[in-house]
Design a protein around this motif. Sequence first.
Motif, mmCIF file in Angstrom:
data_model
loop_
_atom_site.group_PDB
_atom_site.id
_atom_site.type_symbol
_atom_site.label_atom_id
_atom_site.label_comp_id
_atom_site.label_asym_id
_atom_site.label_seq_id
_atom_site.Cartn_x
_atom_site.Cartn_y
_atom_site.Cartn_z
ATOM 1 N N LYS A 3 48.528 19.801 -18.237
ATOM 2 C CA LYS A 3 50.056 19.186 -17.794
ATOM 3 C C LYS A 3 50.553 18.496 -19.311
ATOM 4 O O LYS A 3 50.021 18.133 -19.964
ATOM 5 C CB LYS A 3 49.392 17.888 -17.258
ATOM 6 C CG LYS A 3 48.743 18.213 -15.935
ATOM 7 C CD LYS A 3 48.242 16.544 -15.518
ATOM 8 C CE LYS A 3 48.653 16.772 -13.762
ATOM 9 N NZ LYS A 3 48.385 15.896 -12.772
ATOM 10 N N ASN A 6 54.036 13.701 -19.908
ATOM 11 C CA ASN A 6 55.263 13.516 -18.516
ATOM 12 C C ASN A 6 55.311 13.033 -16.777
ATOM 13 O O ASN A 6 54.853 11.933 -16.234
ATOM 14 C CB ASN A 6 56.811 13.450 -18.604
ATOM 15 C CG ASN A 6 57.623 13.241 -19.460
ATOM 16 O OD1 ASN A 6 57.532 12.416 -19.841
ATOM 17 N ND2 ASN A 6 58.761 14.362 -19.911
ATOM 18 N N SER A 7 53.878 14.389 -16.989
ATOM 19 C CA SER A 7 53.065 14.555 -15.357
ATOM 20 C C SER A 7 52.212 13.632 -15.657
ATOM 21 O O SER A 7 51.369 14.010 -13.821
ATOM 22 C CB SER A 7 53.318 15.982 -14.716
ATOM 23 O OG SER A 7 52.507 16.656 -15.547
ATOM 24 N N LEU A 8 51.415 13.112 -15.988
ATOM 25 C CA LEU A 8 49.667 12.723 -16.539
ATOM 26 C C LEU A 8 49.845 11.019 -15.321
ATOM 27 O O LEU A 8 50.928 10.668 -15.591
ATOM 28 C CB LEU A 8 49.348 12.153 -17.470
ATOM 29 C CG LEU A 8 49.566 12.944 -18.298
ATOM 30 C CD1 LEU A 8 48.958 12.304 -19.905
ATOM 31 C CD2 LEU A 8 48.046 13.921 -18.181
ATOM 32 N N SER A 9 48.733 11.318 -14.629
ATOM 33 C CA SER A 9 48.722 10.308 -14.017
ATOM 34 C C SER A 9 48.179 9.070 -14.519
ATOM 35 O O SER A 9 47.364 9.579 -15.869
ATOM 36 C CB SER A 9 47.169 10.629 -12.728
ATOM 37 O OG SER A 9 46.423 10.377 -13.322
ATOM 38 N N GLN A 10 47.951 8.239 -14.265
ATOM 39 C CA GLN A 10 47.834 7.027 -15.274
ATOM 40 C C GLN A 10 46.933 6.653 -15.310
ATOM 41 O O GLN A 10 46.207 6.636 -16.654
ATOM 42 C CB GLN A 10 47.861 5.584 -14.289
ATOM 43 C CG GLN A 10 48.980 4.602 -14.555
ATOM 44 C CD GLN A 10 49.881 4.076 -15.622
ATOM 45 O OE1 GLN A 10 49.997 3.295 -15.715
ATOM 46 N NE2 GLN A 10 50.572 4.994 -15.633
ATOM 47 N N SER A 11 45.436 7.344 -14.207
ATOM 48 C CA SER A 11 44.131 7.478 -14.939
ATOM 49 C C SER A 11 44.195 8.837 -16.026
ATOM 50 O O SER A 11 43.279 8.415 -16.922
ATOM 51 C CB SER A 11 43.145 8.196 -14.107
ATOM 52 O OG SER A 11 43.381 8.876 -13.080
ATOM 53 N N GLU A 12 44.717 9.636 -16.031
ATOM 54 C CA GLU A 12 44.228 10.754 -16.695
ATOM 55 C C GLU A 12 45.193 10.429 -18.678
ATOM 56 O O GLU A 12 44.583 10.679 -19.298
ATOM 57 C CB GLU A 12 45.612 11.750 -16.674
ATOM 58 C CG GLU A 12 44.898 12.919 -15.435
ATOM 59 C CD GLU A 12 45.421 14.072 -14.799
ATOM 60 O OE1 GLU A 12 44.830 14.634 -13.994
ATOM 61 O OE2 GLU A 12 46.806 14.233 -14.454
ATOM 62 N N LEU A 13 46.161 9.364 -18.102
ATOM 63 C CA LEU A 13 46.860 8.560 -19.226
ATOM 64 C C LEU A 13 45.711 7.852 -20.011
ATOM 65 O O LEU A 13 45.876 7.612 -21.238
ATOM 66 C CB LEU A 13 48.068 7.595 -18.942
ATOM 67 C CG LEU A 13 48.783 7.722 -20.239
ATOM 68 C CD1 LEU A 13 48.663 8.379 -21.149
ATOM 69 C CD2 LEU A 13 50.052 6.416 -19.405
ATOM 70 N N ASN A 74 48.653 0.603 -9.998
ATOM 71 C CA ASN A 74 49.203 1.668 -9.644
ATOM 72 C C ASN A 74 50.391 2.758 -10.742
ATOM 73 O O ASN A 74 49.269 2.910 -12.070
ATOM 74 C CB ASN A 74 50.906 1.359 -9.779
ATOM 75 C CG ASN A 74 50.988 -0.396 -10.414
ATOM 76 O OD1 ASN A 74 51.363 0.887 -11.814
ATOM 77 N ND2 ASN A 74 50.990 -0.870 -10.019
ATOM 78 N N ASP A 75 50.964 3.346 -10.716
ATOM 79 C CA ASP A 75 51.736 4.414 -11.639
ATOM 80 C C ASP A 75 52.008 3.954 -12.459
ATOM 81 O O ASP A 75 52.570 5.007 -13.827
ATOM 82 C CB ASP A 75 52.677 5.380 -10.298
ATOM 83 C CG ASP A 75 52.313 5.799 -9.187
ATOM 84 O OD1 ASP A 75 51.103 6.290 -9.349
ATOM 85 O OD2 ASP A 75 52.664 6.439 -8.343
ATOM 86 N N THR A 76 52.612 2.566 -12.655
ATOM 87 C CA THR A 76 53.419 1.847 -14.295
ATOM 88 C C THR A 76 52.382 1.288 -14.503
ATOM 89 O O THR A 76 53.148 0.491 -15.603
ATOM 90 C CB THR A 76 54.559 1.492 -14.190
ATOM 91 O OG1 THR A 76 54.324 0.311 -12.340
ATOM 92 C CG2 THR A 76 55.191 2.996 -13.606
#
Length: 189
Positions: A3, A6-13, A74-76
Amino acid sequence: MGKSINSLSQSELVYAIKSNDPNVLKFFYTENYTKIESLILKNSGSIEYAKDIYQDAFITVWTHIKNDKFVPKNDTALQGYLYKIAKNKWMDVLRSKSFKNLKSLNYETLVYIKDEKDENIDLKNNKLKIAMLAFKNLGQPCKKLLSTFYFDKKSIKDIASELKIEETTARNKKYRCMEKLRALVLASK
């Protein structure tokens, strides 16, 4: 990772940061700096302070991720967490005695100092008289609060304690008093 960052989810980040992925670390660092810089510049800070606070906050977030003290909700969440830590660190600086001593001159005083080379003494004295007259015309509660803060150099926390009110309320009162003083100074010109 397949990926884009920019498209990483929070847990992936979080996982990528935990794994010290250099691309993700660099992206996350640069992506969030301007928000923190803007916060600090709008609140009596400088670029140097912004860089120091941001780096300190970033390292704190990185350490919390490494030690599993942060789990995104959450996403942010991660960006918000970084912002909150930076904001708290900046508030600590603003409350510190050394910063208050550095910034104890209010804006109007700084204007007089800055303009000193360009203006004659009579004009400067006139501005000072206007500011002092405006201060005298300020209500007693505001005069006391501003005097205690700027001249006695007491912290907002101490002032709140003396007035038996919340610290946030004291901070808001101080802000409103400064706005009243500014309005009186501007009305006198």
